[in-house]
Design a protein around this motif. Structure first.
Motif, short mmCIF file in Angstrom:
data_model
loop_
_atom_site.label_atom_id
_atom_site.label_comp_id
_atom_site.label_asym_id
_atom_site.label_seq_id
_atom_site.Cartn_x
_atom_site.Cartn_y
_atom_site.Cartn_z
N VAL A 145 0.84 -1.04 -0.13
CA VAL A 145 -0.07 0.24 0.15
C VAL A 145 0.81 1.15 0.07
N ILE A 146 0.69 2.17 -0.87
CA ILE A 146 1.59 3.29 -1.14
C ILE A 146 0.60 4.49 -0.83
N ILE A 147 0.95 5.24 0.38
CA ILE A 147 -0.05 6.41 0.78
C ILE A 147 0.80 7.53 0.26
N GLY A 148 -0.14 8.47 0.08
CA GLY A 148 0.40 9.88 -0.28
C GLY A 148 1.32 10.66 0.63
N SER A 149 2.05 11.51 0.36
CA SER A 149 2.81 12.17 1.20
C SER A 149 2.47 12.96 2.50
N TYR A 150 1.13 13.21 2.17
CA TYR A 150 0.30 14.02 3.33
C TYR A 150 -0.75 13.14 3.78
N GLN A 151 -0.74 11.98 3.63
CA GLN A 151 -2.09 10.88 4.19
C GLN A 151 -1.82 10.64 5.58
N SER A 152 -2.63 10.33 6.34
CA SER A 152 -2.52 9.81 7.70
C SER A 152 -2.50 8.23 7.60
N VAL A 153 -1.58 7.55 8.27
CA VAL A 153 -1.52 5.95 8.18
C VAL A 153 -2.69 5.69 8.91
N ARG A 154 -3.12 6.04 9.92
CA ARG A 154 -3.92 5.16 10.76
C ARG A 154 -5.70 5.62 10.15
N ASN A 155 -5.65 6.62 9.26
CA ASN A 155 -6.72 7.05 8.70
C ASN A 155 -7.13 6.26 7.37
N GLU A 156 -5.96 5.93 6.84
CA GLU A 156 -6.09 5.24 5.31
C GLU A 156 -5.71 3.70 5.56
N VAL A 157 -5.01 3.37 6.48
CA VAL A 157 -4.75 1.65 6.37
C VAL A 157 -5.09 1.15 7.53
N ASP A 158 -5.69 -0.25 7.37
CA ASP A 158 -5.95 -1.26 8.23
C ASP A 158 -4.70 -1.85 8.68
N LEU A 159 -3.98 -1.50 9.62
CA LEU A 159 -2.67 -2.29 9.53
C LEU A 159 -2.89 -3.87 9.91
N ASP A 160 -3.86 -4.20 10.85
CA ASP A 160 -4.11 -5.62 10.97
C ASP A 160 -4.38 -6.25 9.61
N GLY A 161 -5.28 -5.64 8.65
CA GLY A 161 -5.54 -6.10 7.32
C GLY A 161 -4.27 -6.23 6.61
N ALA A 162 -3.43 -5.26 6.76
CA ALA A 162 -2.04 -5.09 6.06
C ALA A 162 -1.17 -6.58 6.29
N ARG A 163 -1.27 -6.51 7.73
CA ARG A 163 -0.10 -7.91 8.20
C ARG A 163 -0.77 -9.13 7.72
N ARG A 164 -2.29 -9.19 7.73
CA ARG A 164 -2.82 -10.52 7.38
C ARG A 164 -2.67 -10.98 6.00
N HIS A 165 -2.75 -9.73 5.09
CA HIS A 165 -2.30 -10.15 3.59
C HIS A 165 -0.90 -9.76 3.06
N HIS A 166 0.18 -9.62 4.18
CA HIS A 166 1.53 -9.64 3.78
C HIS A 166 1.59 -8.31 3.03
N VAL A 167 1.17 -7.00 3.36
CA VAL A 167 1.13 -6.04 2.63
C VAL A 167 2.07 -5.10 3.35
N THR A 168 3.19 -4.53 2.59
CA THR A 168 4.07 -3.69 3.10
C THR A 168 3.36 -2.15 2.91
N VAL A 169 3.54 -1.38 3.99
CA VAL A 169 2.87 0.02 3.93
C VAL A 169 4.19 0.99 3.77
N VAL A 170 4.00 1.87 2.77
CA VAL A 170 4.98 2.77 2.37
C VAL A 170 4.46 4.21 1.92
N ARG A 171 5.23 5.07 2.13
CA ARG A 171 4.77 6.54 1.99
C ARG A 171 5.76 7.16 0.80
N ARG A 172 5.03 7.59 -0.15
CA ARG A 172 5.63 8.30 -1.41
C ARG A 172 6.10 9.89 -1.13
#
Length: 349
Positions: A145-172
């Motif tokens: 999951v690539i979030i925008g430079s000014y987005q909030s991690v907790r507002n945009e990403v379900d971190l539990d879901g990301a871990r469950r699906h082996h998704v790396t969260v990064v910021r561009r």
């Protein structure tokens, strides 16, 4: 020194400037083109503005002078700002696609944080004149999951879901919204160009300008692609993808991601914003797959990418180069010290 500049107005006519630069001034100017202008005397009034012009004049100032000189005239297929931009091209302060030799940087699959870092490094190299303008097609080594430079991690990403699906969260580094990608299911590309290529264009105009080759490429595949809003690539069957930009001193990093084939249910378990976007449609699920590119072309991802590259190469030329070790090392160091850090990822928690 003799100078010559041309500008084909999008959807309009060709504007041409010829002249001579002497002592930091533009002289002996000839304004021509296949445009329409009434009355005839307006050509002389516009040309007079350009005579003895300082070569460092600002685009907006020159456009303002030309606007005043053309008051009452009818200009069809071009306008004062188009003339000003053509002058900047003649003076070497603005450029066209055909002024550059583009290279296709081939990297193979990369992990998400390295993708972000390489984007910054390549963009900086082009802006500083250390590399020719370049195109890169991203190949993903893992889910992200690539979030925008000014987005909030907790507002945009379900971190539990990301871990469950082996998704790396990064910021561009660029703004815009979040993207969910899986290897083989998206088409992501970046353009690294000098700022002269978008000189005279507004931010909004530059988005459509830098993605025009993609729209042409899709049309060769039978997809009626068009630009919607600021940065969306769309079609009558729905949105195909979106673009984002980062301006650096001397250059532009422009990138876009398009959905070839996506597991929408998985995306909704990872991206919170996806749920909100569906809520006003009375929809709880987007269905198992979203595949605007695959369904509209009936082609493999590799074949679609090849067709888009053929459009770019046929229009502007393209030389394939492998990622050099020095650039890779620079990107790996940047990934380690910036993009893989909690400080960067959570700069907007």
């Amino acid at each position: 020194m003799s100078v010559h500049g041309e500008f084909k107005v999008p959807g309009g006519k060709l504007v041409v400037i010829d002249g001579v630069v002497e002592g930091e001034r533009l002289r002996e100017v000839v304004l021509s083109g296949d445009f329409f202008l009434e009355p005839d005397e307006a050509l002389g009034a516009l040309t007079e503005v350009l005579q003895d012009l300082p070569v460092d004049i600002a685009l907006d100032e020159l456009a303002g002078r030309l606007t005043a000189a053309s008051e009452g005239a009818v200009m069809l297929g071009f306008g004062p700002r188009d003339i000003a931009l053509t002058v900047l091209r003649a003076l070497g302060r603005a450029s066209s696609w055909f002024d550059h030799d583009f290279e296709l940087v081939e990297t193979g699959p990369l992990e998400p944080n390295l993708q972000m870092a390489l984007d910054e490094v390549l963009g900086r190299q082009v802006a500083e004149g250390r590399r020719r303008p370049a195109l890169r097609i991203w190949d993903w080594a893992s889910n992200a999951v690539i979030i925008g430079s000014y987005q909030s991690v907790r507002n945009e990403v379900d971190l539990d879901g990301a871990r469950r699906h082996h998704v790396t969260v990064v910021r561009r580094t660029s703004g815009g919204g979040a993207m969910f990608v899986e290897p083989g299911n998206t088409i992501t590309y970046s353009l690294y160009v000098p700022e002269t290529l978008v000189a005279g264009l507004s931010f909004q105009e530059s988005y459509a300008f830098l993605d025009a080759w993609v729209l042409r490429g899709f049309k060769t595949l039978g997809v009626d692609a068009f630009y919607a809003g600021l940065n969306d690539i769309s079609s009558p069957q729905g949105k195909i993808g979106g673009s984002a930009q980062k301006r650096v001193k001397g250059g532009v990093i422009h990138h876009a991601t398009m959905a070839y084939d996506m597991d929408a249910d998985k995306m909704l378990e990872v991206l919170r914003i996806g749920r909100e976007k569906l809520s006003d449609k009375g929809t709880k699920s987007a269905g198992k797959r979203v595949d605007p590119v695959r369904s509209q072309t009936g082609m493999t991802r590799e074949a679609v990418v090849a067709a888009l590259l053929a459009e770019f190469e046929g229009s502007y030329g393209l030389t394939r180069v492998a990622l050099d070790e020095a650039t890779r090392a620079e990107a790996e160091e940047l990934a380690r010290t910036k993009y893989a850090t909690a400080e960067w990822l959570n700069r907007v928690p």
